[in-house]
Scaffold this motif. Structure first.
Motif, PDB file in Angstrom:
ATOM      1  N   ALA A  68     -16.729 -28.822  22.272  1.00 50.87           N
ATOM      2  CA  ALA A  68     -17.379 -29.261  21.256  1.00 50.87           C
ATOM      3  C   ALA A  68     -18.566 -28.383  20.858  1.00 50.87           C
ATOM      4  O   ALA A  68     -19.135 -28.120  19.637  1.00 50.87           O
ATOM      5  N   GLN A  69     -19.243 -27.999  21.985  1.00 52.70           N
ATOM      6  CA  GLN A  69     -20.569 -27.032  21.818  1.00 52.70           C
ATOM      7  C   GLN A  69     -20.220 -25.719  21.382  1.00 52.70           C
ATOM      8  O   GLN A  69     -21.167 -25.078  21.050  1.00 52.70           O
ATOM      9  N   HIS A  70     -18.815 -25.124  21.669  1.00 52.24           N
ATOM     10  CA  HIS A  70     -18.693 -23.823  21.406  1.00 52.24           C
ATOM     11  C   HIS A  70     -17.549 -23.437  20.392  1.00 52.24           C
ATOM     12  O   HIS A  70     -17.282 -22.315  20.196  1.00 52.24           O
ATOM     13  N   ARG A  71     -17.028 -24.378  19.694  1.00 49.07           N
ATOM     14  CA  ARG A  71     -16.129 -24.139  18.633  1.00 49.07           C
ATOM     15  C   ARG A  71     -16.637 -23.622  17.296  1.00 49.07           C
ATOM     16  O   ARG A  71     -18.063 -23.870  17.246  1.00 49.07           O
ATOM     17  N   THR A  72     -15.904 -22.741  16.524  1.00 53.07           N
ATOM     18  CA  THR A  72     -16.321 -22.507  15.263  1.00 53.07           C
ATOM     19  C   THR A  72     -16.340 -23.501  14.363  1.00 53.07           C
ATOM     20  O   THR A  72     -15.285 -24.335  14.151  1.00 53.07           O
ATOM     21  N   VAL A  73     -17.344 -24.140  13.705  1.00 49.87           N
ATOM     22  CA  VAL A  73     -17.483 -25.365  13.031  1.00 49.87           C
ATOM     23  C   VAL A  73     -17.129 -25.058  11.726  1.00 49.87           C
ATOM     24  O   VAL A  73     -16.653 -25.835  10.783  1.00 49.87           O
TER      25      VAL A  73
END
Length: 136
Positions: A68-73
């Motif tokens: 969740a902290q490192h995905r492409t949002v």
């Protein structure tokens, strides 16, 4: 059409997976990117091998850092009925190398720039506009 070029074997992972878990899943499925889904299995991001390597390269612990902290949002969703030209233009305009292909709320595929190039390279007919680009 996007449906013809997309990767049909799509890995979806939840945002609570660690980076190491995501890397293992991606390796086992032999994919370079995964669609991150929420609790209702709707696509909310993309995680690529590069995202994992960049995170670890900046000192993040792959055993504790969550996807969740490192995905492409900022994800661009595409319809399977889009043309590959439409998908390529969207990728260039948005600055993304992947599109998440959805039908309704269901993730059915992932399309990358590499997929588009492969389809065009294998096409028996030249891609529209290719001659004009070669001359220009």
């Amino acid at each position: 059409m996007v449906r013809d070029g997309m990767t049909k074997l799509v890995l979806t992972i939840g945002p609570a997976h660690t980076l190491r878990e995501a890397a293992r899943l991606m390796s086992a499925r032999r994919v370079g990117a995964a669609v991150v889904t929420d609790d209702q299995h709707a696509g909310v991001g993309i995680l690529t091998e590069r995202d994992i390597l960049d995170s670890v390269g900046t000192g993040q612990d792959p055993d504790t850092e969550l996807v969740a902290q490192h995905r492409t949002v900022d994800v661009v969703f595409a319809s399977p009925d889009w043309t590959l030209q439409q998908a390529a233009e969207t990728m260039v305009r948005s600055g993304f190398r992947h599109l998440v292909v959805v039908e309704g709320q269901d993730v059915i595929g992932l399309l990358s720039m590499r997929d588009i190039v492969r389809v065009w390279a294998e096409a028996p007919e030249p891609v529209a506009g290719a001659k004009a680009a070669a001359r220009g």
